[in-house]
Design a protein around this motif. Structure first.
Motif, PDB file in Angstrom:
ATOM      1  N   HIS A 131      -7.216  -4.927   5.944  1.00 61.26           N
ATOM      2  CA  HIS A 131      -7.201  -3.657   6.381  1.00 61.26           C
ATOM      3  C   HIS A 131      -8.719  -3.360   7.173  1.00 61.26           C
ATOM      4  O   HIS A 131      -9.429  -4.517   7.115  1.00 61.26           O
ATOM      5  N   MET A 139      -3.476  -1.310   8.481  1.00 61.86           N
ATOM      6  CA  MET A 139      -3.056  -2.163   7.157  1.00 61.86           C
ATOM      7  C   MET A 139      -1.967  -3.251   7.467  1.00 61.86           C
ATOM      8  O   MET A 139      -1.234  -3.323   8.196  1.00 61.86           O
ATOM      9  N   TYR A 151      -4.433   0.628  -2.026  1.00 58.67           N
ATOM     10  CA  TYR A 151      -4.135  -0.592  -1.610  1.00 58.67           C
ATOM     11  C   TYR A 151      -4.645  -1.838  -2.655  1.00 58.67           C
ATOM     12  O   TYR A 151      -5.552  -1.428  -3.357  1.00 58.67           O
ATOM     13  N   TRP A 205       0.891  -1.115   0.051  1.00 63.49           N
ATOM     14  CA  TRP A 205       0.109  -0.157   0.003  1.00 63.49           C
ATOM     15  C   TRP A 205       0.890   1.298   0.103  1.00 63.49           C
ATOM     16  O   TRP A 205       2.009   1.380   0.294  1.00 63.49           O
TER      17      TRP A 205
END
Length: 161
Positions: A142, A116, A136, A7
């Motif tokens: 997440h 995350m 992401y 991400w």
């Protein structure tokens, strides 16, 4: 872009996107009535959700852009006290990438940070500023930590080739 494992955060603050999303805020009352929250849905708990009409996807593309991808879904989530999003992946068939833009956050907020986890590594608490976008892949785990105090509003956008 500041790449992390799976991400990254787009550090360009986009005030035009924030203004645009705030311009449709009047729809909250039309969709829910004053003071009513959306019931638990998917992994989002005790938060308001306002779906962005597909006709507005082109407008969103003026502010958010991802090469060779198109928006497949967009909505605004408004979190308040006791709301959160459980840990999950976006395997819906609708998305390959997801972007989360922080539109507003109260000064007194406690909790409410994005979390995350890539490849089941240690969780990372995302320090996101108003106007920043986190991008992401659908496979990334997440969620959003429970808000103990304050409010947070985000634009969630799903993308697919």
């Amino acid at each position: 872009m500041n790449y992390k494992s799976g991400w990254y955060i787009d550090t360009a603050i986009n005030n035009d996107l924030i203004q645009y999303c705030n311009s449709i805020n009047g729809l909250w009352e039309q969709q829910y009535g004053i003071g009513k929250a959306r019931k638990k849905g998917n992994n989002v708990h005790k938060a308001f959700r306002l779906d962005v009409d597909e006709d507005n996807y082109n407008v969103l593309n003026e502010f958010l852009f991802l090469d060779n991808y198109k928006i497949t879904s967009a909505y605004i989530l408004k979190y308040g006290t006791d709301s959160f999003t459980g840990m999950h992946q976006d395997y819906s068939g609708q998305s390959q990438k997801t972007s989360i833009t922080l539109l507003e956050q109260s000064n007194d907020i406690v909790g409410g940070k994005a979390i995350m986890i890539d490849n089941m590594d240690a969780p990372v608490i995302v320090e996101q500023q108003v106007g920043q976008t986190v991008w992401y892949d659908q496979s990334l785990w997440h969620g959003v930590a429970k808000i103990e105090k304050g409010e947070r509003k985000v634009l969630v956008t799903w993308w697919k080739t």
